[in-house]
Design an enzyme around this catalytic site. Structure first.
Site, PDB file in Angstrom:
ATOM      1  N   GLY A   1       7.359 -21.034 -40.859  1.00 21.30           N
ATOM      2  CA  GLY A   1       6.691 -19.740 -40.982  1.00 21.30           C
ATOM      3  C   GLY A   1       7.483 -18.740 -41.801  1.00 21.30           C
TER       4      GLY A   1
ATOM      5  N   ARG B   1       4.943 -29.338 -36.695  1.00 22.73           N
ATOM      6  CA  ARG B   1       3.743 -30.141 -36.453  1.00 22.73           C
ATOM      7  C   ARG B   1       3.634 -31.213 -37.532  1.00 22.73           C
ATOM      8  NH1 ARG B   1      -0.221 -25.230 -36.248  1.00 22.73           N
ATOM      9  NH2 ARG B   1       0.200 -24.358 -34.198  1.00 22.73           N
TER      10      ARG B   1
ATOM     11  N   LEU C   1       4.570 -28.838 -29.245  1.00 26.44           N
ATOM     12  CA  LEU C   1       5.183 -27.969 -28.222  1.00 26.44           C
ATOM     13  C   LEU C   1       4.504 -28.104 -26.864  1.00 26.44           C
ATOM     14  CD1 LEU C   1       5.916 -24.645 -30.133  1.00 26.44           C
ATOM     15  CD2 LEU C   1       7.564 -26.138 -29.035  1.00 26.44           C
TER      16      LEU C   1
ATOM     17  N   TYR D   1      -2.586 -10.109 -29.354  1.00 31.09           N
ATOM     18  CA  TYR D   1      -1.212 -10.468 -29.726  1.00 31.09           C
ATOM     19  C   TYR D   1      -0.206  -9.834 -28.757  1.00 31.09           C
ATOM     20  CZ  TYR D   1       3.065 -10.892 -32.464  1.00 31.09           C
ATOM     21  OH  TYR D   1       4.347 -11.170 -32.872  1.00 31.09           O
TER      22      TYR D   1
ATOM     23  N   LYS E   1       2.260 -11.665 -26.015  1.00 27.54           N
ATOM     24  CA  LYS E   1       3.718 -11.511 -26.106  1.00 27.54           C
ATOM     25  C   LYS E   1       4.298 -10.999 -24.782  1.00 27.54           C
ATOM     26  CE  LYS E   1       5.026 -12.977 -30.083  1.00 27.54           C
ATOM     27  NZ  LYS E   1       5.926 -14.140 -30.098  1.00 27.54           N
TER      28      LYS E   1
END
Lengths: 376, 335
Positions: free
Chosen positions: B12, B34, B61, B150, B154
């Site tokens: 990322g 992945r 994961l 989001y 988190k």
């Protein structure tokens, strides 16, 4: 069944994406009381309970039912779990609303329906677009004879593979959708299919079907189905290569109705009455009047705050709950549930039969169609 | 240096920079990716930084069995992988549940430290007084369900990580970066305003934006896995000399970007959000509650941000200034 007027106790199992739609619509129903949510992942159950103000959350179905005693349980788990979990919930004394597709195949659907009958409980399937305001209006117009007798039905589902759910399926070769007997189609074509069968008189029309895999994909992404009944025909198109769209076109002996579920519009085209060149003015004038009607109708609905993506879902829930409380008929008959499951089996079976064995992209899981038919 | 680190989210935007920083320090970096991930950039990083050692392993994961092998011999886990968009359920599926599996496996493997990259968005900024300094002592949002998916995911992710760390005696350090920007990410973010089609609705404009340049942020995260005796700590990461919405827009315009915007003055934000929230409620979601007073104040409350703890605890300094970071971001976009 006795008539009940107290709020209906509703629980939900499976707190993934579609659960949001269910919970948001359940909340809009005045006589529904959401009592619990359940998911094998405690975090998923937690987020659904907190966001939709559901008082209890569980990771065990047995514990949920024992503690909260729901009248109806919504099942929004992956499709391959539907049959076993529905039978379990029926056995625990709950009516069950199952998100589409009802089961993996027709044999499972028969099994579930038989279980429901044996414990005197009901099941309903999420064929919610049949209760969408646009579809209900279209059916009224058809019943009034505006397009004459229905002769042909076309249903299109544009399903961009880069959408929220499609991209998950495409990027994960182990995604549960990829393992269904009909792959991606099994999870998605219920909607365009029942929009055909709702107006198709033949229970099991002749079927020819073909699926195709787009370049850069390793599973079938396009599906085309043709149906031939005694007096009617149908065609279903599913494509990941089209922008998102849910369109059904109904052809009658006197005209055509075009339904766009996303735009919530209904376009009526009737045979022109004026001769020659005048007809070329009459047709666009008809279309102009029709557009004005759609604009006026949708503006009025907007002002009433009556435009909701899952409006059909709410109406179907209300009708099913009313039935459970003994206040109305069952909104979707068990025969219809099984009919759609059987048609899906036959579609996938036909697709598989057209594939060369070496090119078969799906694991073979041929349903026992003849046996299923004989059980009807 | 003999640190052996496992990095998730390594392909990322932030992960690549963290891997590079670790390789530059001579670490052995195992990247869990992945099967479908493009690892070309990672392998380039290895050739650019021969002092460190890069290892790429494919896995899931969500699969605790495969994680056992991935965690073998690992000292520090840097967990960056997270879903960045989608519905709340999919964010939980993509962030919270994999984190739970990974943290449990890491505790089982007795890793020396688990670094969780969270977000500055977890604070209850809506209920803070305008002008307050937001630092690590500020409370976490008590109503995350009223926020965006989001932030909600988190906050839950942190809760779960802390529970596991407490139960299993695992060393946990939580890093809460502000808005991470840099080449490949836009400078105009929701902290500046709402994008509606081609139109930007600028919200206020004088409130400081908690931005951090991606390389600065990666450096802080790397240190969070290396500095001793900071178990259980939480560290905010924002740069020095924070910009405002006004300066971001001005900078972009001065570099030739055409921005069609509508300005909502700060005093009008709350009434406007109240109206939008009322309508969403009255109409039962005909237009969803994208704007409510709670969401608006969480996003555009005029707060000040401190990075003192990161500097003190991690010995960190933002090496790239805001001005230089902006220039690099713009330059990359032009190229």
């Amino acid at each position: 069944m006795s008539v009940t007027t107290s709020p209906i106790r509703v629980a939900l199992v499976g707190c993934g994406q579609i659960a949001d739609a269910h919970l948001s619509q359940i909340r809009r129903i005045r006589f529904a009381d959401p009592v619990a949510v359940c998911d094998v992942h405690p975090d998923l159950a937690y987020q659904a309970a907190v966001r939709f103000e559901v008082p209890a959350q569980f990771t065990s179905i047995d514990e949920m039912v024992e503690t909260t005693r729901p009248d109806v349980v919504h099942l929004t788990t992956p499709a391959h779990t539907h049959a076993a979990l529905t039978k379990k919930l029926l056995g625990l004394g709950c009516h069950v609303y199952v998100e589409k597709p009802f089961t993996l195949d027709a044999q499972e659907s028969l099994d579930v329906l038989a279980t429901a009958a044996s414990v005197d409980k009901t099941v309903c399937v999420g064929h919610d677009q049949l209760f969408d305001p646009t579809w209900l209006t279209a059916k009224k117009w058809i019943q009034r004879g505006l397009i004459g007798d229905v002769r042909h039905l076309e249903s299109v589902l544009g399903y961009p593979i880069d959408g929220k759910f499609g991209s998950l399926v495409a990027s994960d070769s182990n995604h549960w959708v990829r393992k269904l007997p009909g792959g991606l189609f099994q999870n998605t074509i219920s909607h365009p299919l029942y929009r055909i069968t709702d107006l198709l008189n033949d229970s099991q029309p002749d079927i020819t079907a073909h699926w195709r895999t787009r370049d850069d994909f390793d599973f079938p992404t396009e599906l085309s189905v043709q149906m031939q009944g005694t007096k009617q025909t149908g065609s279903l198109t599913f494509s990941t290569d089209l922008p998102h769209q849910r369109i059904t076109r109904v052809y009658g002996t006197d005209g055509t109705l075009d339904l766009d579920f996303d735009a919530q519009t209904l376009r009526l085209s009737r045979r022109t009455k004026l001769p020659g060149a005048f007809a070329k003015l009459e047709a666009p004038f008809q279309q102009f009047r029709n557009s004005c009607w759609n604009l006026r109708h949708n503006m009025w609905r907007f002002l009433k705050a009556d435009i909701h993506y899952f409006a059909g879902m709410k109406t179907l829930f209300e009708e099913y709950y009313a039935h459970v409380q003994g206040r109305g008929p069952i909104p979707i008959e068990p025969d219809e549930i099984h009919r759609v499951a059987l048609l899906m089996d036959r579609i996938f079976e036909h697709c598989r039969s057209r594939d060369d064995a070496s090119e078969n992209p799906m694991e073979d899981k041929s349903p026992q169609t003849s046996e299923a038919v004989s059980c009807l | 240096m003999s640190l052996r680190a496992l990095v998730t989210g390594a392909t990322g935007f932030l992960g690549q920079r963290l891997v590079r920083s670790l390789l530059e320090k001579g670490a052995h970096v195992r990247c869990l990716v992945r099967q479908s991930s493009n690892v070309a950039t990672l392998t380039d990083l290895q050739s650019q930084n021969p002092t460190g050692q890069l290892e790429i392993v494919t896995g899931d994961l969500g699969d605790s069995k495969s994680l056992v092998a991935s965690l073998e011999g690992i000292d520090v886990v840097y967990h960056l992988a997270a879903a960045l968009s989608g519905s709340t359920a999919s964010m939980f599926l993509g962030s919270v549940i994999p984190m739970r599996t990974l943290a449990e496996a890491a505790a089982q493997a007795n890793v020396q430290r688990f670094v969780l990259v969270s977000s500055l968005g977890v604070y209850g900024a809506a209920e803070m007084r305008s002008g307050t300094v937001l630092d690590e002592s500020a409370p976490v949002d008590p109503h995350p369900e009223q926020r965006d998916p989001y932030s909600f995911s988190k906050i839950r992710q942190e809760q779960v990580a802390r529970e596991i760390a407490a139960e299993r005696g695992m060393s946990l350090v939580v890093v809460r970066p502000g808005v991470i920007y840099g080449p490949g990410r836009p400078l105009l973010t929701s902290r500046v305003g709402l994008s509606i089609g081609p139109l930007l609705i600028r919200m206020g404009g004088r409130q400081p934006l908690p931005y951090t340049y991606v390389e600065n942020c990666a450096d802080a995260i790397m240190r969070a896995g290396m500095v001793p005796d900071i178990d259980g700590e939480t560290v905010n990461v924002v740069d020095d000399g924070l910009p405002t919405g006004k300066t971001v827009v001005r900078f972009l315009k001065s570099h030739g970007q055409r921005i069609r915007s509508l300005w909502v003055p700060a005093p009008c934000i709350r009434p406007l959000a109240a109206l939008a929230g009322w309508y969403a409620n009255w109409s039962e979601g005909q237009i969803p509650a994208v704007l409510t007073p709670y969401k608006a104040m969480s996003m555009w409350n005029r707060l000040r941000y401190s990075n003192d703890k990161a500097k003190r605890l991690l010995g960190w300094q933002p090496r790239v200034s805001i001005e230089e970071g902006f220039r690099r971001t713009i330059r990359e976009r032009r190229e």
